[in-house]
Design a protein around this motif. Sequence first.
Motif, PDB file in Angstrom:
ATOM      1  N   GLN A 128       0.869  -1.172   0.000  1.00  0.00           N
ATOM      2  CA  GLN A 128       0.000   0.000   0.000  1.00  0.00           C
ATOM      3  C   GLN A 128       0.902   1.217   0.000  1.00  0.00           C
ATOM      4  OE1 GLN A 128      -2.809  -1.292   3.424  1.00  0.00           O
ATOM      5  NE2 GLN A 128      -4.104  -0.382   1.852  1.00  0.00           N
ATOM      6  N   TYR A 129       0.471   2.254  -0.681  1.00  0.00           N
ATOM      7  CA  TYR A 129       1.338   3.426  -0.803  1.00  0.00           C
ATOM      8  C   TYR A 129       0.736   4.604  -0.043  1.00  0.00           C
ATOM      9  CZ  TYR A 129       3.986   7.133  -3.187  1.00  0.00           C
ATOM     10  OH  TYR A 129       4.754   8.213  -3.473  1.00  0.00           O
ATOM     11  N   GLN A 188      16.185   4.973  -6.070  1.00  0.00           N
ATOM     12  CA  GLN A 188      15.076   4.088  -6.387  1.00  0.00           C
ATOM     13  C   GLN A 188      13.864   4.899  -6.830  1.00  0.00           C
ATOM     14  OE1 GLN A 188      14.250   0.938  -6.836  1.00  0.00           O
ATOM     15  NE2 GLN A 188      16.438   0.542  -6.806  1.00  0.00           N
ATOM     16  N   ASP A 189      13.157   4.356  -7.774  1.00  0.00           N
ATOM     17  CA  ASP A 189      11.911   4.970  -8.202  1.00  0.00           C
ATOM     18  C   ASP A 189      10.927   3.821  -8.320  1.00  0.00           C
ATOM     19  OD1 ASP A 189       9.789   6.177  -9.412  1.00  0.00           O
ATOM     20  OD2 ASP A 189      10.962   7.203 -10.949  1.00  0.00           O
ATOM     21  N   TYR A 190      10.092   3.659  -7.287  1.00  0.00           N
ATOM     22  CA  TYR A 190       9.266   2.461  -7.194  1.00  0.00           C
ATOM     23  C   TYR A 190       8.029   2.494  -8.088  1.00  0.00           C
ATOM     24  CZ  TYR A 190      12.098   1.101  -3.192  1.00  0.00           C
ATOM     25  OH  TYR A 190      13.131   0.733  -2.376  1.00  0.00           O
ATOM     26  N   ARG A 191       7.759   3.630  -8.681  1.00  0.00           N
ATOM     27  CA  ARG A 191       6.628   3.750  -9.626  1.00  0.00           C
ATOM     28  C   ARG A 191       5.342   3.111  -9.069  1.00  0.00           C
ATOM     29  NH1 ARG A 191       9.251   0.461 -13.411  1.00  0.00           N
ATOM     30  NH2 ARG A 191      10.850   0.271 -11.811  1.00  0.00           N
ATOM     31  N   TYR A 192       5.001   3.484  -7.868  1.00  0.00           N
ATOM     32  CA  TYR A 192       3.756   2.993  -7.267  1.00  0.00           C
ATOM     33  C   TYR A 192       2.563   3.368  -8.138  1.00  0.00           C
ATOM     34  CZ  TYR A 192       5.894   2.261  -2.612  1.00  0.00           C
ATOM     35  OH  TYR A 192       6.630   1.827  -1.549  1.00  0.00           O
ATOM     36  N   PHE A 193       1.626   2.472  -8.271  1.00  0.00           N
ATOM     37  CA  PHE A 193       0.322   2.824  -8.853  1.00  0.00           C
ATOM     38  C   PHE A 193      -0.721   1.843  -8.317  1.00  0.00           C
ATOM     39  CE2 PHE A 193      -0.595  -0.281 -12.321  1.00  0.00           C
ATOM     40  CZ  PHE A 193       0.604  -0.975 -12.330  1.00  0.00           C
ATOM     41  N   PRO A 194      -2.002   2.223  -8.363  1.00  0.00           N
ATOM     42  CA  PRO A 194      -3.031   1.363  -7.764  1.00  0.00           C
ATOM     43  C   PRO A 194      -3.026  -0.022  -8.412  1.00  0.00           C
ATOM     44  CG  PRO A 194      -3.951   3.503  -8.351  1.00  0.00           C
ATOM     45  CD  PRO A 194      -2.581   3.452  -8.948  1.00  0.00           C
ATOM     46  N   GLU A 195      -3.063  -1.075  -7.598  1.00  0.00           N
ATOM     47  CA  GLU A 195      -3.021  -2.457  -8.095  1.00  0.00           C
ATOM     48  C   GLU A 195      -4.320  -2.765  -8.846  1.00  0.00           C
ATOM     49  OE1 GLU A 195      -2.594  -5.252  -9.402  1.00  0.00           O
ATOM     50  OE2 GLU A 195      -1.394  -6.315  -7.897  1.00  0.00           O
ATOM     51  N   PRO A 196      -4.256  -2.906 -10.185  1.00  0.00           N
ATOM     52  CA  PRO A 196      -5.500  -3.102 -10.938  1.00  0.00           C
ATOM     53  C   PRO A 196      -6.121  -4.484 -10.742  1.00  0.00           C
ATOM     54  CG  PRO A 196      -3.597  -3.168 -12.424  1.00  0.00           C
ATOM     55  CD  PRO A 196      -3.068  -2.826 -11.067  1.00  0.00           C
TER      56      PRO A 196
END
Lengths: 505, 501, 99
Positions: A112-113, A296-304
């Motif tokens: 979760q972000y 680091q660039d974790y590129r979080y996005f909502p889990e589709p």
Amino acid sequence: MSVETPMKYEPMRYAEALARFEPVLGIETHIELGTVSKMFCGCRTVFGAEPNTQVCPVCLGLPGSLPVTNRAAIEGIIKIGLALNCDIVEWCRFARKNYFYPDMPKNYQISQYDEPLCVDGHLDVEVDGETYRIEIERVHMEEDTGKSLHVGGETGRIHGADYSLVDYNRAGIPLVEIVTKPITATGEKAPLVARAYAAELRDLVRSLGVSDVRMEQGSMRCDVNVSLMPRGADQWGTRTETKNVNSLRSVERSVRSEIERQAGVLAAGGRITQETRHFQEATGTTTSGRSKEEAQDYRYFPEPDLIPMAPPREWVEELRATLPELPAARRRRVQGEWGLTDLELRDVVNAGALDLIEDTIKAGADAGAARKWWMNELSRRATEQSVELADLPITPGQVARVQAMVDAKELNDKLARKVFEGVLAGEGGPDEVVAARGLKVVSDTGALEAIIDQVIADNADAADKVRSGKVAAVGALVGAVMKASRGQADAASARELLLKKLDQA
Amino acid sequence: MSELIGKGAAELGELIASGETSAEEVAAAHLDRIHAVDAEVHAFLHVDREGVLAQARGIDERRAAGEELGPLAGVPVAHKDVFTTKDMPTTAGSKILEGWRPPYDATVTARLRAAGMVILGKTNMDEFAMGSSTENSAFGPSRNPWDLTRIPGGSSGGSSAAVAAYEAPLGTGTDTGGSIRQPAAVTGLVGMKPTYGGASRYGMIAFASSLDTPGPFARNVLDAALMQAAFSGHDPMDSTSIDAPVPPVVEAARRADVNGLRVGVVKEFAGEGYQPGVLNRFNETVELLESLGAKVVEVSCPHFTYAMPAYYLIAPSECSSNLARFDAMRFGLRVGDDGTRSAEEIMALTRAEGFGPEVKRRIMLGTYALSSGYYDAYYGKSQQVRTLIMRDFEAAFEQVDVLISPTTPTTAFPIGERADDPMAMYLADLCTIPANLSGNPAISVPCGLADEDGLPVGVQIMAPVLADDRVYRVGAALEKALEDRWGGPLLAKAPKLEAGE
Amino acid sequence: MSAITRAEVAHLARLSRLALGEDELDHLAAQLDQIISAVARVQEVAAEDIPPTSHALPLTNVYRADENRPSLTPEQALAAAPAAEQQRFRVPRILDEEA
């Protein structure tokens, strides 16, 4: 441009470091939940199973597979959130944290972000009689990774290894991450506060029954952030993060050594690099993780692949109603009920004897006796055998049974200790040990009188002293009676009878 | 060619059920057809003749044993190579998965088997379903049976080519931005994208998870409905699967009437960039619907023109993450492992060699759109556009029962024409993308041949979420009226593919 | 002005674990620049107050019971592994403790 060679700095003595700098801590704790199936699939979660026997297309991240959330895991994290006085949000989503690593099957972690399930809580911990309130920033749900075995090289460590072997049994086990807000104003107590927080959190989660929280097995792991600021400054320093600290003692030591190290660097005009560090048990110090070429660039996005969570309020309240008495409240209660001083209570807690004593009382023993047996005789034996008190092969019910026999004057304390010895040696329950070893107080008054008469005859001098009013001399006679009865007489009865026969009753 | 291969799925099912033919005979006839024409069409990546015949015999034995079987029992199907199959390799058209044998069946695969269908083989596709032509397949393009120099559409172009070439009566596809509807349109087939969540994605190798939808190809509307009904319905293995009854699509396809129905023509999908022959056939279709008793109005969906840019941010973003698992560690290709290189290097080498140019392009684009500093401007904005498009649909369906548009702006283009021009290729999905962003059901049915090139044109019918039956009802009514006018199915006008000698 | 620099493209390639050659980077830089310029149109319409949509359907709270389902056998799990040893996936040496 010249390549900078890393300076070697000497750590500063702890007292001096604290005189010059104020530490700020932050602790992120990962706790594996004890669900029977994994976070997003039906695989088992048994610790120590044969490699890759608890894996399926989902937790192996095979193409086409999809996650489905384990309800019990969500219940577990909500319970933890409630126990930490958090708000449970009305709506939130899982997010993907994208980075490549061989032990992470999908090369993203479902986590979760910016929408954690639980926010804004606190946990009070006590150090040396003083209470510190640790503010909880967030509690969120994620999944664990697999485990690598590093082959080749010198030590089985990652650096210098030729290759690695990965077991994905642990991949996908539900993991709760608990993140504190910055912990300030702890001064020289910082390492103890960090330790006390970890211990309190462990006890809290254990009391909820949602995890076995065994640091030595990795089901609870702490990442400890430390930064220093010069006393009087108003801006925090650069922090380091010491990863996967896996015992309470190491939490304390890692904070202490990181304070000493950072103080040494700063005092010599050096700069702290924001980095990951590792705690080395052997030296008690932290070492630098490999510094990254790129941030680091974790590129979080909502889990589709997963649907948003919107825990209904009724569900949250149902879960709140199931919360057991939490450790702090319980400690306050038993301290009153058992009449303990602060110090006695702390000893009981540190010995891990709270449950054992309480269960012994529930089984019929009085508080004083229950505490006496567990904290003295049985603690001594646990120490001798280097095991936890709770791991001794004796139950609170058995301890209560022994005490019942003492109360009924069938046993005295000395005999009771022999019964414990027998039970711990696997000779059976208390009654079986009593029967087998013939351990019984001589309660037949006739037999006791015969022994006493003999003792009086054999110890005429002492008997005369008692007759002449020197009552203290009776002790020697009681000892002789006990000896003659091979310990099976009841000392109090013997004393009573002796005094009566010697006209002192 | 055997006359069995000319028949539709419903008819074959009945012939098998009545004992006039057997599943094995039907399978053999289609295998022969594949053998005869697939060297030219290249619809299939994998066909195991003995395995197929064994499946078919199994069905015949079950029937002989008195088992009650469904309407498609014994009917062959061409299965897109994006669905996992335990008994066949699954590659998603990519070199990185070449030879991979999955240890599990996709839910769609399992349901086809449960319906007694015979899986003829795995069909070609654009690599990881990214493309509109099958030219992005690592294993070479499929060809359009109407003109072998042209594309059969994509990404599910292997399935469309197979069904249009009579290699199979039915095909499976997946539709992320039009990958079923566009190939159906350019090969003269019926192709349906069901409501998102209406059929399970479990075991469907993901391209863009929030958009991917499995669906059927068929040579008529009823056949498509029968297969959709066979593989749809709630699946506990897919969190995004809808826990509700499958809409009555078969009944709707049989009902086939539009009397009194309100039909909205999407104003934004016409004009520049649309081939005149496509617009002519589309306009005739609108008139035909009116003559059948539908009330036709023009509807504006102002944000539909932003669907394509939003799609080319959302789909690549999700794909950049979905495709991260192809890393040479647990399955698939591994390149350059000489014992000295690190895992990180092996991953990068393998992915560079195992992925084709379009896949790399989209991974890079998605990585960009999600990276810190750009997320809000690209991914964030595209998610807001998604909301606007859903609102356009909602507003439109307050006025009308279905929306219609051309399926794709042009007929099948020549192989190679757009291969190195991504932007031109992306135009093929212009009209189909909105329904993916919003999850609505949409079908493409053939509506004639373009005047310029004599190639098939499709009309797209879109309905509200979960009203899949409504698009079948309109599609079937159109099909009936058009076939009356044409004197038979459109596909009968296709040039005969001669058995490859 | 271009929407994306070549250095950014090279950075994206590293983040994406794609070992691209110089030619490929050049080619991709030009194409990505064109695509990004085109898709940037999304910034024209969406006002601040429009909520974002991540999922096509408004479902919430889909959970499964905490029950075991059969796992793969280790043989099945490892069947497709490029290399295996001691019933584990054998992978090349790992540089970092943690990414």
